[in-house]
Design a protein around this motif. Structure first.
Motif, short mmCIF file in Angstrom:
data_model
loop_
_atom_site.label_atom_id
_atom_site.label_comp_id
_atom_site.label_asym_id
_atom_site.label_seq_id
_atom_site.Cartn_x
_atom_site.Cartn_y
_atom_site.Cartn_z
N GLU A 4 0.83 -1.20 0.00
CA GLU A 4 0.00 0.00 0.00
C GLU A 4 0.88 1.26 0.00
O GLU A 4 0.58 2.24 -0.70
N LEU A 5 1.94 1.24 0.75
CA LEU A 5 2.86 2.38 0.76
C LEU A 5 3.52 2.56 -0.61
O LEU A 5 3.70 3.68 -1.08
N LEU A 6 3.88 1.45 -1.23
CA LEU A 6 4.50 1.53 -2.56
C LEU A 6 3.54 2.11 -3.58
O LEU A 6 3.95 2.87 -4.47
N ARG A 7 2.26 1.75 -3.47
CA ARG A 7 1.27 2.26 -4.44
C ARG A 7 1.08 3.77 -4.28
O ARG A 7 0.81 4.47 -5.25
N HIS A 8 1.23 4.28 -3.07
CA HIS A 8 1.04 5.70 -2.83
C HIS A 8 2.26 6.54 -3.23
O HIS A 8 2.20 7.76 -3.22
N THR A 9 3.36 5.86 -3.54
CA THR A 9 4.56 6.58 -3.97
C THR A 9 4.53 6.68 -5.49
O THR A 9 4.78 5.70 -6.20
N ASP A 17 10.86 11.59 -2.11
CA ASP A 17 9.73 10.66 -2.01
C ASP A 17 10.20 9.25 -1.65
O ASP A 17 9.54 8.55 -0.88
N ILE A 18 11.32 8.84 -2.23
CA ILE A 18 11.87 7.52 -1.92
C ILE A 18 12.29 7.45 -0.45
O ILE A 18 12.05 6.45 0.24
N GLU A 19 12.90 8.53 0.03
CA GLU A 19 13.31 8.55 1.44
C GLU A 19 12.10 8.51 2.35
O GLU A 19 12.10 7.85 3.40
N CYS A 20 11.04 9.24 1.98
CA CYS A 20 9.81 9.22 2.77
C CYS A 20 9.23 7.80 2.82
O CYS A 20 8.76 7.33 3.87
N LEU A 21 9.25 7.11 1.69
CA LEU A 21 8.75 5.75 1.63
C LEU A 21 9.56 4.83 2.56
O LEU A 21 9.00 4.02 3.30
N CYS A 22 10.88 4.96 2.50
CA CYS A 22 11.74 4.11 3.34
C CYS A 22 11.49 4.38 4.81
O CYS A 22 11.43 3.44 5.62
N LEU A 23 11.30 5.64 5.16
CA LEU A 23 11.08 5.97 6.56
C LEU A 23 9.71 5.50 7.03
O LEU A 23 9.54 5.17 8.21
#
Length: 408
Positions: free
Chosen positions: A348-353, A360-366
């Motif tokens: 779900e997090l990947l779909r929202h990125t 954005d990638i850093e936000c996803l990782c965090l």
């Protein structure tokens, strides 16, 4: 020298030219009439037929004129002046052998020349070995009071690489004996520093003997820096006692009660009380709640950065984002390969990125890290919580995003 000099000054001038020495020194010689004790050379007629002369460098004291400058504009920057800490950098990956006393350097230079010409090793006397090991131990202590076995090996290797005439005959590596001798010398040097009152070694006084002072078994609860800590237990600032630092701590507590604390004053007092804080953390091991009560400024975002720099000597923000950028591809692969409930949340997090922008990638990782680690991301938006012996690093998610956008 083809002719005998007339005065000690002539001999000193000749030695300066031969040794290419740019400093002043006096000469001493072994006097046979006084059981070969060293005596100052004032007249060349006093020299025996085959004299042994020692060079004694003269230290010239130059008065220091202090200048005052306005540094208040730098109070809120990332540049930290640590007045109360001893060390400012990590142990180097490549150890640079220090300069030894003049007479030792001269003997090593001659030994290296003979080694290059005839492949003969220098006969190391007890006095020469003591001088070399003492200087190496002093230099190592400037980085760390308790070096690791690998660090001892690094220094021993560097020694025989810099001065190949010191290689050990019969040793496959040529430096194992130097490593073992350096370990013993480092222990003696710590004892000397303990007698001088250095806190980072005094804290372990009496714990290694058969009968420890506290009644505990020997070698129990030895306090050493963890990996990366360069200022584990620094001494108090010069001229400051514990009661002076306790007064400064109370000033900090009162300042943090204000709606808008003075950032310059907080930085100054936190820097001043660093040694007191470390002593409390290492020796008393207080609970986090007690630390929050005693050191409220320590749990602000700016002081998290400063304290990390004081303890580790690195910029936390830069190191964190450098590491995050380096590991982001691996973290993305980990998120995609996860299965089960954890995998569904990560998907779900990947779909929202929607983009591949670095922020954005850093936000996803965090966002994904708490999920992978088993935390509940909905109950806390924090991006990182790193509990250390000193304090809790608690940086909120929104702060990371805003800070990284400004950083980019």
């Amino acid at each position: 020298m083809t002719t005998r000099p007339d005065t000690p000054e002539d001999l000193i001038d000749w030695l300066k030219g031969t040794l290419q020495a740019s400093y002043s020194f006096n000469l001493q010689y072994q006097d046979p009439e006084f059981n070969n004790e060293l005596c100052n050379l004032t007249d060349l007629s006093e020299l025996p037929e085959k004299p042994t002369i020692k060079i004694i460098p003269v230290i010239e004291l130059v008065p220091v004129h202090e200048t005052c400058s306005d540094t208040s504009s730098q109070a809120d920057t990332d540049i930290l002046s640590i007045s109360s800490s001893d060390r400012s950098s990590q142990s180097p990956d490549v150890f640079e052998i220090p300069k030894f006393p003049v007479d030792v350097e001269y003997r090593l230079r001659q030994g290296n020349l003979l080694y290059l010409r005839d492949a003969t090793y220098l006969k190391v006397t007890k006095e020469l070995k003591h001088e070399i090991l003492e200087k190496l131990a002093e230099t190592m202590y400037a980085y760390k009071a308790y070096p690791t076995n690998e660090e001892f090996e690094t220094v021993a290797k560097a020694l025989v690489q810099t001065h190949p005439c010191l290689k050990e005959t019969g040793s496959p590596s040529g430096w194992v004996g130097w490593k073992n001798s350096l370990k013993f010398k480092m222990g003696n040097y710590r004892t000397k520093m303990r007698q001088c009152g250095r806190l980072d070694v005094t804290v372990n006084g009496g714990k290694r003997g058969r009968h420890s002072t506290s009644g505990d078994p020997p070698n129990k609860d030895i306090k050493k820096p963890r990996k990366g800590e360069i200022n584990f237990l620094p001494d108090f600032p010069e001229g400051k006692e514990e009661h002076n630092l306790e007064e400064a701590r109370q000033v900090l507590v009162n300042e943090m009660m204000k709606k808008k604390p003075n950032g310059s004053l907080v930085n100054k007092e936190m820097d001043m009380t660093f040694a007191l804080r470390r002593k409390e953390v290492v020796q008393d091991k207080p609970a986090i709640s007690q630390m929050v009560h005693s050191w409220p400024a320590l749990f602000t975002e700016s002081q998290v950065y400063y304290e990390f720099s004081r303890v580790v000597g690195k910029n936390l923000r830069e190191n964190f984002f450098d590491a995050l950028d380096r590991f982001s591809p691996s973290l993305m692969d980990l998120f995609k390969n996860k299965r089960g409930l954890t995998g569904q949340v990560l998907a779900e997090l990947l779909r929202h990125t929607k983009t591949t922008e670095p922020t954005d990638i850093e936000c996803l990782c965090l966002r994904g890290l708490p999920v992978v680690l088993g935390d509940d991301p909905s109950s806390s938006k924090h991006a990182l919580m790193q509990l250390t012996r000193t304090h809790t690093f608690k940086l909120q998610w929104d702060s990371f995003v805003l800070m990284k956008k400004a950083h980019s």
